[in-house]
Design a protein around this motif. Structure first.
Motif, PDB file in Angstrom:
ATOM      1  N   MET A   1     -11.394  -5.005  -0.380  1.00 50.76           N
ATOM      2  CA  MET A   1     -10.229  -4.525  -1.125  1.00 50.76           C
ATOM      3  C   MET A   1      -9.926  -5.472  -2.281  1.00 50.76           C
ATOM      4  O   MET A   1      -9.678  -5.040  -3.404  1.00 50.76           O
ATOM      5  CB  MET A   1      -8.999  -4.396  -0.219  1.00 50.76           C
TER       6      MET A   1
ATOM      7  N   TRP B   1      -6.202   2.432   1.975  1.00 52.93           N
ATOM      8  CA  TRP B   1      -4.754   2.504   1.709  1.00 52.93           C
ATOM      9  C   TRP B   1      -3.988   2.978   2.933  1.00 52.93           C
ATOM     10  O   TRP B   1      -3.004   2.363   3.345  1.00 52.93           O
ATOM     11  CB  TRP B   1      -4.471   3.456   0.551  1.00 52.93           C
ATOM     12  N   SER B   2      -4.422   4.071   3.503  1.00 55.33           N
ATOM     13  CA  SER B   2      -3.717   4.657   4.642  1.00 55.33           C
ATOM     14  C   SER B   2      -3.768   3.734   5.853  1.00 55.33           C
ATOM     15  O   SER B   2      -2.777   3.560   6.563  1.00 55.33           O
ATOM     16  CB  SER B   2      -4.332   6.016   4.972  1.00 55.33           C
TER      17      SER B   2
ATOM     18  N   VAL C   1       1.896   2.027  -3.662  1.00 57.40           N
ATOM     19  CA  VAL C   1       0.873   2.257  -4.685  1.00 57.40           C
ATOM     20  C   VAL C   1       0.939   3.719  -5.119  1.00 57.40           C
ATOM     21  O   VAL C   1       1.056   4.625  -4.293  1.00 57.40           O
ATOM     22  CB  VAL C   1      -0.530   1.905  -4.140  1.00 57.40           C
TER      23      VAL C   1
ATOM     24  N   ALA D   1       0.832  -1.213   0.000  1.00 55.40           N
ATOM     25  CA  ALA D   1       0.000   0.000   0.000  1.00 55.40           C
ATOM     26  C   ALA D   1       0.861   1.254   0.000  1.00 55.40           C
ATOM     27  O   ALA D   1       0.504   2.262  -0.618  1.00 55.40           O
ATOM     28  CB  ALA D   1      -0.937  -0.006   1.200  1.00 55.40           C
ATOM     29  N   ASN D   2       2.009   1.198   0.681  1.00 56.53           N
ATOM     30  CA  ASN D   2       2.932   2.344   0.692  1.00 56.53           C
ATOM     31  C   ASN D   2       3.486   2.635  -0.692  1.00 56.53           C
ATOM     32  O   ASN D   2       3.883   3.766  -0.972  1.00 56.53           O
ATOM     33  CB  ASN D   2       4.098   2.077   1.644  1.00 56.53           C
TER      34      ASN D   2
ATOM     35  N   LYS E   1      -4.338   5.114  -6.121  1.00 54.99           N
ATOM     36  CA  LYS E   1      -5.067   5.415  -4.885  1.00 54.99           C
ATOM     37  C   LYS E   1      -6.278   6.297  -5.171  1.00 54.99           C
ATOM     38  O   LYS E   1      -7.350   6.097  -4.600  1.00 54.99           O
ATOM     39  CB  LYS E   1      -4.150   6.091  -3.866  1.00 54.99           C
TER      40      LYS E   1
END
Length: 102
Positions: free
Chosen positions: A88, A55-56, A42, A39-40, A47
Motif C-alpha cells: 500500500m 481499502w475495504s 478516501v 481509508a474510510n 479508491k
C-alpha cells in the motif's frame, strides 16, 4: 501517515520477539485504527485509481480493533503489516516534504 508509522514500528523486528513484546502489538493495532479511519475517508475517485489496495479490508480491520478488540489476532496484524502495508505504501503517492510549504 499510518502506513509509515507501521513500517517504522516493525522495521528490524523479528515476528516472535515483536509479538512477545507487551506494548508493540497494541501500538501496531492503534496504527491500523488510524489507517482504517483514513481509508474510510478516501474519496471514491482515489479508491478507483488504486483498486489493488485493500481499502475495504483496512476499514473493516479498524472497526474490528475499535469495537471488538478481544477478537484481534496480533499475528494477523503482523502479517498485514509485513506483507500488505508495504505494498500500500509503495502504491500511494508520497506527500511533499514539509519544507516544500515554506
Amino acid at each position: 501517515m499510518a502506513l509509515a508509522s507501521i513500517a517504522d514500528l516493525i522495521e528490524g523486528e523479528e515476528r516472535e520477539a515483536f509479538l512477545a513484546d507487551k506494548a508493540k502489538p497494541h501500538a501496531l493495532a492503534m496504527f491500523f485504527v488510524v489507517l482504517g479511519e483514513a481509508a474510510n475517508k478516501v474519496s471514491p475517485a482515489v479508491k478507483s485509481a488504486y483498486p489493488e489496495l485493500a481499502w475495504s479490508y483496512a476499514a473493516k480491520l479498524r472497526h474490528l480493533i475499535a469495537h471488538e478488540y478481544q477478537r484481534v489476532d496480533h499475528q494477523q496484524l503482523w502479517e498485514f503489516a509485513t506483507l500488505d502495508a508495504p505494498e500500500m505504501l509503495a502504491y500511494l503517492p508520497q506527500p511533499p516534504e514539509p519544507e516544500a510549504f515554506d
